[in-house]
Motif scaffolding. Structure first.
Motif, PDB file in Angstrom:
ATOM      1  N   GLY A  22       0.819  -1.205   0.000  1.00 50.70           N
ATOM      2  CA  GLY A  22       0.000   0.000   0.000  1.00 50.70           C
ATOM      3  C   GLY A  22       0.855   1.258   0.000  1.00 50.70           C
ATOM      4  N   ALA A  23       1.953   1.222   0.774  1.00 50.00           N
ATOM      5  CA  ALA A  23       2.855   2.366   0.785  1.00 50.00           C
ATOM      6  C   ALA A  23       3.485   2.581  -0.584  1.00 50.00           C
ATOM      7  CB  ALA A  23       3.936   2.167   1.843  1.00 50.00           C
ATOM      8  N   GLY A  24       3.721   1.499  -1.310  1.00 47.31           N
ATOM      9  CA  GLY A  24       4.264   1.615  -2.663  1.00 47.31           C
ATOM     10  C   GLY A  24       3.312   2.350  -3.589  1.00 47.31           C
ATOM     11  N   ARG A  25       2.015   2.086  -3.460  1.00 47.68           N
ATOM     12  CA  ARG A  25       1.021   2.798  -4.278  1.00 47.68           C
ATOM     13  C   ARG A  25       1.025   4.286  -3.954  1.00 47.68           C
ATOM     14  NH1 ARG A  25      -4.750   0.659  -3.657  1.00 47.68           N
ATOM     15  NH2 ARG A  25      -5.079   2.331  -5.185  1.00 47.68           N
ATOM     16  N   VAL A  26       1.151   4.605  -2.662  1.00 48.91           N
ATOM     17  CA  VAL A  26       1.185   6.011  -2.258  1.00 48.91           C
ATOM     18  C   VAL A  26       2.412   6.702  -2.835  1.00 48.91           C
ATOM     19  CG1 VAL A  26       1.391   7.573  -0.290  1.00 48.91           C
ATOM     20  CG2 VAL A  26      -0.146   5.602  -0.155  1.00 48.91           C
ATOM     21  N   LEU A  27       3.571   6.037  -2.769  1.00 47.71           N
ATOM     22  CA  LEU A  27       4.799   6.627  -3.301  1.00 47.71           C
ATOM     23  C   LEU A  27       4.706   6.847  -4.811  1.00 47.71           C
ATOM     24  CD1 LEU A  27       7.543   4.698  -1.293  1.00 47.71           C
ATOM     25  CD2 LEU A  27       6.791   7.069  -0.986  1.00 47.71           C
ATOM     26  N   VAL A  28       4.091   5.906  -5.527  1.00 41.55           N
ATOM     27  CA  VAL A  28       3.917   6.078  -6.975  1.00 41.55           C
ATOM     28  C   VAL A  28       3.003   7.258  -7.268  1.00 41.55           C
ATOM     29  CG1 VAL A  28       2.933   5.015  -9.039  1.00 41.55           C
ATOM     30  CG2 VAL A  28       4.405   3.668  -7.536  1.00 41.55           C
ATOM     31  N   GLN A  29       1.924   7.394  -6.480  1.00 39.68           N
ATOM     32  CA  GLN A  29       1.013   8.521  -6.680  1.00 39.68           C
ATOM     33  C   GLN A  29       1.728   9.847  -6.433  1.00 39.68           C
ATOM     34  OE1 GLN A  29      -1.942   8.308  -7.885  1.00 39.68           O
ATOM     35  NE2 GLN A  29      -2.880  10.305  -7.472  1.00 39.68           N
ATOM     36  N   LEU A  30       2.529   9.918  -5.369  1.00 46.11           N
ATOM     37  CA  LEU A  30       3.265  11.147  -5.071  1.00 46.11           C
ATOM     38  C   LEU A  30       4.303  11.445  -6.153  1.00 46.11           C
ATOM     39  CD1 LEU A  30       3.817  10.785  -1.211  1.00 46.11           C
ATOM     40  CD2 LEU A  30       2.110  12.172  -2.392  1.00 46.11           C
ATOM     41  N   ALA A  31       4.959  10.399  -6.643  1.00 43.47           N
ATOM     42  CA  ALA A  31       5.959  10.594  -7.699  1.00 43.47           C
ATOM     43  C   ALA A  31       5.301  11.078  -8.985  1.00 43.47           C
ATOM     44  CB  ALA A  31       6.717   9.297  -7.940  1.00 43.47           C
ATOM     45  N   ASP A  32       4.125  10.514  -9.319  1.00 35.62           N
ATOM     46  CA  ASP A  32       3.399  10.974 -10.511  1.00 35.62           C
ATOM     47  C   ASP A  32       2.980  12.429 -10.364  1.00 35.62           C
ATOM     48  OD1 ASP A  32       3.652   8.537 -11.759  1.00 35.62           O
ATOM     49  OD2 ASP A  32       1.704   7.792 -11.114  1.00 35.62           O
ATOM     50  N   TRP A  33       2.569  12.805  -9.142  1.00 38.15           N
ATOM     51  CA  TRP A  33       2.173  14.197  -8.901  1.00 38.15           C
ATOM     52  C   TRP A  33       3.353  15.136  -9.109  1.00 38.15           C
ATOM     53  CZ3 TRP A  33       2.841  16.283  -3.431  1.00 38.15           C
ATOM     54  CH2 TRP A  33       2.594  17.658  -3.400  1.00 38.15           C
ATOM     55  N   LEU A  34       4.490  14.816  -8.503  1.00 40.38           N
ATOM     56  CA  LEU A  34       5.656  15.703  -8.586  1.00 40.38           C
ATOM     57  C   LEU A  34       6.364  15.620  -9.934  1.00 40.38           C
ATOM     58  CD1 LEU A  34       7.162  15.294  -5.006  1.00 40.38           C
ATOM     59  CD2 LEU A  34       5.906  17.253  -5.935  1.00 40.38           C
ATOM     60  N   SER A  35       6.008  14.641 -10.756  1.00 45.18           N
ATOM     61  CA  SER A  35       6.589  14.608 -12.101  1.00 45.18           C
ATOM     62  C   SER A  35       6.057  15.744 -12.968  1.00 45.18           C
ATOM     63  CB  SER A  35       6.310  13.264 -12.771  1.00 45.18           C
ATOM     64  OG  SER A  35       4.920  13.096 -13.010  1.00 45.18           O
ATOM     65  N   GLY A  36       4.892  16.301 -12.564  1.00 40.25           N
ATOM     66  CA  GLY A  36       4.379  17.499 -13.210  1.00 40.25           C
ATOM     67  C   GLY A  36       3.903  17.294 -14.628  1.00 40.25           C
ATOM     68  N   PRO A  37       3.677  18.385 -15.343  1.00 38.05           N
ATOM     69  CA  PRO A  37       3.192  18.304 -16.719  1.00 38.05           C
ATOM     70  C   PRO A  37       4.173  17.621 -17.661  1.00 38.05           C
ATOM     71  CG  PRO A  37       2.862  20.499 -15.826  1.00 38.05           C
ATOM     72  CD  PRO A  37       3.736  19.772 -14.862  1.00 38.05           C
ATOM     73  N   ALA A  38       5.461  17.646 -17.311  1.00 36.73           N
ATOM     74  CA  ALA A  38       6.450  16.976 -18.158  1.00 36.73           C
ATOM     75  C   ALA A  38       6.295  15.459 -18.111  1.00 36.73           C
ATOM     76  CB  ALA A  38       7.866  17.362 -17.731  1.00 36.73           C
ATOM     77  N   GLU A  39       5.574  14.966 -17.060  1.00 40.89           N
ATOM     78  CA  GLU A  39       5.347  13.532 -16.882  1.00 40.89           C
ATOM     79  C   GLU A  39       6.672  12.771 -16.878  1.00 40.89           C
ATOM     80  OE1 GLU A  39       2.363  12.029 -19.534  1.00 40.89           O
ATOM     81  OE2 GLU A  39       1.210  13.874 -19.469  1.00 40.89           O
TER      82      GLU A  39
END
Length: 315
Positions: A191-208
């Motif tokens: 579950g923590a891995g899913r949270v980290l992926v979500q946070l990483a996707d968020w901070l990846s920004g529009p550049a993805e």
């Protein structure tokens, strides 16, 4: 008839997109010097580097050409800012009405619009400007017709759209964070891995791109500082920062891997970050690194760029 209607709508949409750089120029000039405003708009239109913060004009033009409503909603949102900040009554009504229209086009902008309306309303209330407060409420009132439409025709109470509950969009509901915390307490890290992926996707920004995470994280840190500690800044700029933070919250729950859903968050962040650099950051760098700052200011390329910006500003 259908072809004519679609053609007029499409041409109107393209006209709205082409006007966007001029809207951005007017907004930048509200918080920055004219030279900075011109330079940022040139970067917005001509330089792909702006894609790091979702500020490249090409991105909006591409989405508009594909018929997505996202650019129209974001542009209308920005068109609402300057009249909303105006001290007169009629512009405030137009600003509130444009915010309602932006939500019509893309309900995902509702958090930022709600913060702006709340801030503008509290400002009018604190100064006992009852007429302006009423005008703001009347201008924003049409947004609730969406819920009335859903109740009258669909016989269900839905504020904006039932898509908000779509599992393909709402990938991390609040219950998922609670479940992840519970699993982590029991030694399960999935579950923590899913949270980290979500946070990483968020901070990846529009550049993805995960390569932009440090830059975007620094932008979020500056945004929080301006909102919480930036008393020297324009109160409206701090309100824009609060709206950006509210809009960023969307990416914690909804799909953060699709950059176009979050262009508004990052372009608002870019505006606040540029204002911070203009007011505080550049002076701090000059004091911290005086020799490097002097060399950079005296470089022929820097002087040539400053000269051209001056000529452009005069013209």
């Amino acid at each position: 008839l259908e072809h004519v209607i679609f053609g007029e709508t499409y041409l109107g949409y393209l006209s709205l997109v082409l006007a966007f750089p001029f809207v951005m120029l007017a907004l930048f000039r509200r918080f920055l010097s004219e030279r900075w405003a011109i330079a940022l708009v040139l970067l917005f239109v001509a330089v792909p580097l702006g894609a790091l913060f979702g500020t490249t004009f090409v991105q909006y033009a591409k989405l508009a050409a594909k018929g997505f409503a996202d650019p129209a909603a974001y542009i209308v949102f920005f068109c609402a800012l300057l009249p909303l900040f105006d001290g007169r009554t009629l512009p405030k009504f137009c600003g509130a009405l444009l915010l309602a229209l932006a939500i019509f086009l893309k309900p995902i902008v509702a958090p930022a619009a709600a913060v702006l309306m709340a801030g503008a309303g509290l400002a009018a209330l604190s100064r006992r400007q009852w007429t302006r407060l009423v005008v703001l409420c009347v201008g924003f009132l049409p947004v609730f017709s969406m819920a009335l439409h859903n109740w009258f025709y669909g016989h269900v109470v839905v504020l904006f759209s039932s898509n908000a509950q779509d599992a393909n969009l709402l990938v991390m509901p609040p219950s998922a964070y609670v479940a992840a915390a519970r699993e982590l307490l029991h030694g399960d890290v999935r579950g923590a891995g899913r949270v980290l992926v979500q946070l990483a996707d968020w901070l990846s920004g529009p550049a993805e791109s995960y390569w932009t995470i440090p830059l975007n994280a620094a932008g979020i840190a500056i945004l929080i500082y301006v909102v919480l500690r930036g008393r020297r800044f324009d109160p409206w700029l701090r309100l824009i920062g609060a709206a950006a933070l509210a809009q960023h919250m969307v990416a914690l729950f909804y799909s953060a891997s699709v950059g176009r859903y979050h262009y508004l968050s990052w372009i608002l962040t870019m505006l606040v970050v540029m204002a911070f650099l203009h007011e505080v950051g550049i002076d701090w760098l000059r004091r911290r690194f005086p020799e490097a700052a002097a060399r950079l200011a005296g470089h022929p390329l820097s002087r040539r760029l400053a000269s051209r910006l001056t000529r452009l500003q005069k013209s």
